[in-house]
Design a protein around this motif. Structure first.
Motif, PDB file in Angstrom:
ATOM      1  N   SER A  91     -27.835 -87.755 -27.464  1.00 16.50           N
ATOM      2  CA  SER A  91     -27.959 -88.492 -26.211  1.00 16.50           C
ATOM      3  C   SER A  91     -27.769 -87.610 -24.982  1.00 16.50           C
ATOM      4  O   SER A  91     -28.209 -87.952 -23.886  1.00 16.50           O
ATOM      5  CB  SER A  91     -26.937 -89.640 -26.177  1.00 16.50           C
ATOM      6  N   GLN A  92     -27.129 -86.458 -25.149  1.00 19.10           N
ATOM      7  CA  GLN A  92     -26.929 -85.533 -24.045  1.00 19.10           C
ATOM      8  C   GLN A  92     -28.039 -84.485 -23.958  1.00 19.10           C
ATOM      9  O   GLN A  92     -28.012 -83.631 -23.078  1.00 19.10           O
ATOM     10  CB  GLN A  92     -25.582 -84.830 -24.195  1.00 19.10           C
ATOM     11  N   GLY A  93     -28.980 -84.569 -24.879  1.00 18.34           N
ATOM     12  CA  GLY A  93     -30.056 -83.593 -24.887  1.00 18.34           C
ATOM     13  C   GLY A  93     -29.774 -82.361 -25.716  1.00 18.34           C
ATOM     14  O   GLY A  93     -30.578 -81.426 -25.753  1.00 18.34           O
ATOM     15  N   TYR A  94     -28.626 -82.328 -26.415  1.00 18.26           N
ATOM     16  CA  TYR A  94     -28.284 -81.176 -27.230  1.00 18.26           C
ATOM     17  C   TYR A  94     -28.995 -81.239 -28.583  1.00 18.26           C
ATOM     18  O   TYR A  94     -29.087 -82.287 -29.199  1.00 18.26           O
ATOM     19  CB  TYR A  94     -26.775 -81.108 -27.475  1.00 18.26           C
ATOM     20  N   SER A  95     -29.436 -80.071 -29.051  1.00 17.02           N
ATOM     21  CA  SER A  95     -30.034 -79.994 -30.380  1.00 17.02           C
ATOM     22  C   SER A  95     -29.066 -79.350 -31.364  1.00 17.02           C
ATOM     23  O   SER A  95     -29.466 -78.730 -32.337  1.00 17.02           O
ATOM     24  CB  SER A  95     -31.342 -79.184 -30.325  1.00 17.02           C
ATOM     25  N   PHE A  96     -27.768 -79.499 -31.094  1.00 16.05           N
ATOM     26  CA  PHE A  96     -26.733 -78.919 -31.944  1.00 16.05           C
ATOM     27  C   PHE A  96     -25.461 -79.756 -31.811  1.00 16.05           C
ATOM     28  O   PHE A  96     -25.277 -80.471 -30.815  1.00 16.05           O
ATOM     29  CB  PHE A  96     -26.438 -77.477 -31.530  1.00 16.05           C
ATOM     30  N   PRO A  97     -24.562 -79.698 -32.787  1.00 13.51           N
ATOM     31  CA  PRO A  97     -23.281 -80.406 -32.654  1.00 13.51           C
ATOM     32  C   PRO A  97     -22.371 -79.703 -31.658  1.00 13.51           C
ATOM     33  O   PRO A  97     -22.545 -78.516 -31.370  1.00 13.51           O
ATOM     34  CB  PRO A  97     -22.702 -80.359 -34.072  1.00 13.51           C
ATOM     35  N   ASP A 112     -12.594 -79.208 -29.582  1.00 14.96           N
ATOM     36  CA  ASP A 112     -11.619 -78.203 -30.008  1.00 14.96           C
ATOM     37  C   ASP A 112     -12.246 -76.835 -29.755  1.00 14.96           C
ATOM     38  O   ASP A 112     -12.679 -76.141 -30.677  1.00 14.96           O
ATOM     39  CB  ASP A 112     -11.278 -78.397 -31.489  1.00 14.96           C
ATOM     40  N   ILE A 113     -12.314 -76.475 -28.488  1.00 12.92           N
ATOM     41  CA  ILE A 113     -13.185 -75.376 -28.061  1.00 12.92           C
ATOM     42  C   ILE A 113     -12.809 -74.022 -28.662  1.00 12.92           C
ATOM     43  O   ILE A 113     -13.669 -73.159 -28.812  1.00 12.92           O
ATOM     44  CB  ILE A 113     -13.228 -75.281 -26.526  1.00 12.92           C
ATOM     45  N   THR A 114     -11.557 -73.830 -29.045  1.00 18.04           N
ATOM     46  CA  THR A 114     -11.164 -72.525 -29.583  1.00 18.04           C
ATOM     47  C   THR A 114     -11.734 -72.280 -30.975  1.00 18.04           C
ATOM     48  O   THR A 114     -11.715 -71.144 -31.456  1.00 18.04           O
ATOM     49  CB  THR A 114      -9.630 -72.394 -29.631  1.00 18.04           C
ATOM     50  N   THR A 115     -12.247 -73.322 -31.629  1.00 12.74           N
ATOM     51  CA  THR A 115     -12.840 -73.157 -32.958  1.00 12.74           C
ATOM     52  C   THR A 115     -14.310 -72.767 -32.876  1.00 12.74           C
ATOM     53  O   THR A 115     -14.922 -72.467 -33.897  1.00 12.74           O
ATOM     54  CB  THR A 115     -12.712 -74.455 -33.778  1.00 12.74           C
ATOM     55  N   SER A 116     -14.875 -72.792 -31.687  1.00 10.53           N
ATOM     56  CA  SER A 116     -16.293 -72.469 -31.518  1.00 10.53           C
ATOM     57  C   SER A 116     -16.492 -70.964 -31.399  1.00 10.53           C
ATOM     58  O   SER A 116     -15.714 -70.281 -30.728  1.00 10.53           O
ATOM     59  CB  SER A 116     -16.844 -73.142 -30.254  1.00 10.53           C
ATOM     60  N   PRO A 117     -17.539 -70.409 -32.020  1.00  7.79           N
ATOM     61  CA  PRO A 117     -17.819 -68.978 -31.849  1.00  7.79           C
ATOM     62  C   PRO A 117     -18.234 -68.634 -30.423  1.00  7.79           C
ATOM     63  O   PRO A 117     -18.323 -67.461 -30.071  1.00  7.79           O
ATOM     64  CB  PRO A 117     -18.963 -68.727 -32.840  1.00  7.79           C
ATOM     65  N   PHE A 118     -18.467 -69.668 -29.605  1.00  4.20           N
ATOM     66  CA  PHE A 118     -18.892 -69.452 -28.215  1.00  4.20           C
ATOM     67  C   PHE A 118     -17.767 -69.768 -27.234  1.00  4.20           C
ATOM     68  O   PHE A 118     -18.008 -69.964 -26.037  1.00  4.20           O
ATOM     69  CB  PHE A 118     -20.117 -70.325 -27.921  1.00  4.20           C
ATOM     70  N   ARG A 177     -17.841 -77.197 -26.619  1.00  4.58           N
ATOM     71  CA  ARG A 177     -18.565 -75.988 -26.988  1.00  4.58           C
ATOM     72  C   ARG A 177     -19.531 -76.317 -28.133  1.00  4.58           C
ATOM     73  O   ARG A 177     -19.235 -77.190 -28.976  1.00  4.58           O
ATOM     74  CB  ARG A 177     -17.626 -74.886 -27.482  1.00  4.58           C
ATOM     75  N   PRO A 178     -20.646 -75.611 -28.209  1.00  8.02           N
ATOM     76  CA  PRO A 178     -21.529 -75.772 -29.369  1.00  8.02           C
ATOM     77  C   PRO A 178     -20.867 -75.227 -30.628  1.00  8.02           C
ATOM     78  O   PRO A 178     -20.052 -74.306 -30.564  1.00  8.02           O
ATOM     79  CB  PRO A 178     -22.751 -74.922 -29.006  1.00  8.02           C
ATOM     80  N   VAL A 179     -21.225 -75.805 -31.761  1.00  8.61           N
ATOM     81  CA  VAL A 179     -20.832 -75.270 -33.070  1.00  8.61           C
ATOM     82  C   VAL A 179     -22.036 -75.380 -34.003  1.00  8.61           C
ATOM     83  O   VAL A 179     -22.916 -76.213 -33.794  1.00  8.61           O
ATOM     84  CB  VAL A 179     -19.636 -76.032 -33.689  1.00  8.61           C
ATOM     85  N   LEU A 180     -22.049 -74.525 -35.006  1.00 10.09           N
ATOM     86  CA  LEU A 180     -23.112 -74.629 -36.002  1.00 10.09           C
ATOM     87  C   LEU A 180     -22.906 -75.898 -36.824  1.00 10.09           C
ATOM     88  O   LEU A 180     -21.768 -76.335 -37.019  1.00 10.09           O
ATOM     89  CB  LEU A 180     -23.127 -73.408 -36.913  1.00 10.09           C
ATOM     90  N   PRO A 181     -23.985 -76.498 -37.318  1.00  8.70           N
ATOM     91  CA  PRO A 181     -23.851 -77.756 -38.062  1.00  8.70           C
ATOM     92  C   PRO A 181     -23.162 -77.553 -39.407  1.00  8.70           C
ATOM     93  O   PRO A 181     -23.226 -76.475 -39.997  1.00  8.70           O
ATOM     94  CB  PRO A 181     -25.308 -78.205 -38.241  1.00  8.70           C
ATOM     95  N   GLU A 185     -24.610 -66.085 -34.763  1.00  6.51           N
ATOM     96  CA  GLU A 185     -24.413 -67.381 -34.106  1.00  6.51           C
ATOM     97  C   GLU A 185     -25.158 -67.444 -32.770  1.00  6.51           C
ATOM     98  O   GLU A 185     -25.744 -68.475 -32.420  1.00  6.51           O
ATOM     99  CB  GLU A 185     -22.918 -67.629 -33.882  1.00  6.51           C
ATOM    100  N   MET A 186     -25.135 -66.336 -32.012  1.00  4.74           N
ATOM    101  CA  MET A 186     -25.856 -66.315 -30.744  1.00  4.74           C
ATOM    102  C   MET A 186     -27.367 -66.379 -30.962  1.00  4.74           C
ATOM    103  O   MET A 186     -28.099 -66.978 -30.170  1.00  4.74           O
ATOM    104  CB  MET A 186     -25.486 -65.070 -29.944  1.00  4.74           C
ATOM    105  N   GLY A 187     -27.816 -65.759 -32.044  1.00  2.00           N
ATOM    106  CA  GLY A 187     -29.236 -65.859 -32.379  1.00  2.00           C
ATOM    107  C   GLY A 187     -29.628 -67.299 -32.641  1.00  2.00           C
ATOM    108  O   GLY A 187     -30.661 -67.784 -32.153  1.00  2.00           O
ATOM    109  N   TRP A 188     -28.783 -68.004 -33.414  1.00  5.12           N
ATOM    110  CA  TRP A 188     -29.030 -69.427 -33.695  1.00  5.12           C
ATOM    111  C   TRP A 188     -29.044 -70.249 -32.411  1.00  5.12           C
ATOM    112  O   TRP A 188     -29.939 -71.065 -32.186  1.00  5.12           O
ATOM    113  CB  TRP A 188     -27.942 -69.939 -34.646  1.00  5.12           C
ATOM    114  N   LEU A 189     -28.061 -70.037 -31.543  1.00  2.78           N
ATOM    115  CA  LEU A 189     -27.932 -70.850 -30.334  1.00  2.78           C
ATOM    116  C   LEU A 189     -29.085 -70.626 -29.361  1.00  2.78           C
ATOM    117  O   LEU A 189     -29.539 -71.558 -28.699  1.00  2.78           O
ATOM    118  CB  LEU A 189     -26.606 -70.543 -29.638  1.00  2.78           C
TER     119      LEU A 189
END
Length: 300
Positions: A10-16, A20-26, A35-39, A277-281
Motif C-alpha cells: 500500500s505504500q508502493g514498496y516492492s519489498f518488506p 526494528d531498524i537495527t536488524t536491516s542490512p540498510f 528499513r527495507p529487509v529481504l523477504p 543486499e544493495m544489489g537486490w535493493l
C-alpha cells in the motif's frame, strides 16, 4: 517486520520493511522509522514462486531497456526446491512478454526437467556449469548490452572514475573470447576466474568481444542490477575515454587532468554500495514500475 513478500504494498514498496531498524542490512544507509529487509519465506516452494516471478520481471525490465536482441540472451535463477536445477528462458520468447509460466526448469546436467519449448544450447551448457560449480550463486544475467559489448573489445577493466564504478573494483574479470558458446567447457572456464566461495564471487565476467555476464548471490534481482549498473558504467567509461583522448594503447594522455578514485575511497564505496543486499535493493524501483505498468501480468 512486515509480512509482505511480493508485489507492491500500500505504500508502493516492492519489498518488506521492519521497524526494528537495527536488524536491516540498510540500517546505516537511511533514516526514518522503517528499513527495507529481504523477504523471508514459509517454505522453499513459496520462495521458488518468488524467484520465478522475479526472473520474469527481470526479463521484462531488460526488454524495456532495449536489451532484448533477437534471440540472444539468457538469464537464470536457481530453484529453491531443487537447488540442483535452475529456471531459464525458452529460446525465441520475447523478453517483453515473458511470464513466470514460460520459464523452463533445467538441471545441472543441462537436461530439461520441466517445460516443452526449446532452450538456447549456450544457455543450458553455460548456466548449468556455472550453477553447479558455485553453490552460492542464485542468479545469472547475460544479455548483449551495447556499451558492455563495445567495452568488452578493449581488453581492460573499468577505471575507477565515479562511485558506481567502485562497486566493481576487484569484482569484474576479463574472459578471453572463445567463440560461440555451445558446450560446458566455457562455463567451467569462467567459473575458475570468478573467485572462490569464501572470498565472494565476482559480480561481472566481461566476455571479451561478446558482452557481460552478471552474477547474484542473494537473488536474480541482484544480478540484474549489477548488469544494468555495469552497462551504465561502460557507457560512462567510453564517454570518459573519448573526452580525454585515450589512445589505442589504453593509456590516458599525460596532459589530461583526470581524477581517478583512490584505493581507500574505492574500497569504502564498494563496501557501502556493492553488497549482495544493495544489489537486490537497487532493482526494487524497476520492479515497482513493472508491477504498476503491467498489473502483475508477468507473474502469471
Amino acid at each position: 517486520m512486515s509480512s509482505f513478500k511480493g508485489g507492491v504494498d500500500s505504500q508502493g514498496y516492492s519489498f518488506p520493511t521492519t521497524t526494528d531498524i537495527t536488524t536491516s542490512p540498510f540500517y546505516k544507509l537511511a533514516s526514518g522509522r522503517t528499513r527495507p529487509v529481504l523477504p523471508s519465506f514459509e517454505n522453499p516452494a513459496e520462495e521458488s514462486i518468488y524467484r520465478k516471478e522475479h526472473l520474469a520481471a527481470v526479463f521484462r525490465v531488460l526488454g524495456k531497456h532495449g536489451h532484448g536482441e533477437g534471440i540472444a540472451g539468457h538469464c537464470s535463477v536457481r530453484d529453491a526446491v531443487k537447488p540442483d536445477c535452475f529456471w531459464v528462458n525458452p529460446w525465441t520468447k520475447s523478453f517483453s512478454r515473458m511470464k513466470a509460466s514460460d520459464l523452463m526448469l533445467v538441471n545441472h546436467a543441462g537436461e530439461v526437467v520441466e517445460g516443452d519449448r526449446a532452450i538456447d544450447a549456450s544457455a543450458t551448457s553455460l548456466h548449468s556449469a556455472l550453477h553447479e560449480a558455485n553453490p552460492s550463486l542464485i542468479g545469472i544475467v547475460h544479455v548483449h548490452g551495447p556499451y558492455s559489448k563495445a567495452f568488452s573489445a578493449l581488453g581492460r577493466q573499468l577505471d575507477m572514475i565515479n562511485q558506481d564504478s567502485c562497486v566493481f573494483h576487484n569484482s569484474h574479470v576479463l574472459v578471453p573470447f572463445g567463440g560461440l558458446i555451445q558446450g560446458r567447457d566455457e562455463g567451467v572456464r569462467i567459473s575458475k576466474l570468478l573467485g572462490g566461495e569464501s572470498e565472494g564471487l565476482k559480480k561481472i565476467a566481461v566476455l571479451e568481444n561478446h558482452g557481460a555476464l552478471a552474477f547474484g548471490q542473494s537473488s536474480i534481482d541482484e544480478a540484474a542490477w549489477w548488469f544494468l549498473n555495469f552497462e551504465m558504467c561502460c557507457r560512462a567509461q567510453l564517454l570518459f575515454d573519448s573526452a580525454v583522448g585515450r589512445n589505442q594503447t589504453g593509456k590516458i594522455p599525460e596532459e589530461s587532468r583526470v581524477k581517478i578514485i583512490g584505493g581507500t575511497e574505492r574500497e569504502f564505496t564498494k563496501f557501502e554500495m556493492g553488497s549482495p543486499e544493495m544489489g537486490w535493493l537497487n532493482f526494487a524501483p524497476y520492479y515497482e514500475d513493472l508491477e504498476w505498468e503491467t498489473k502483475g501480468d508477468f507473474k502469471n
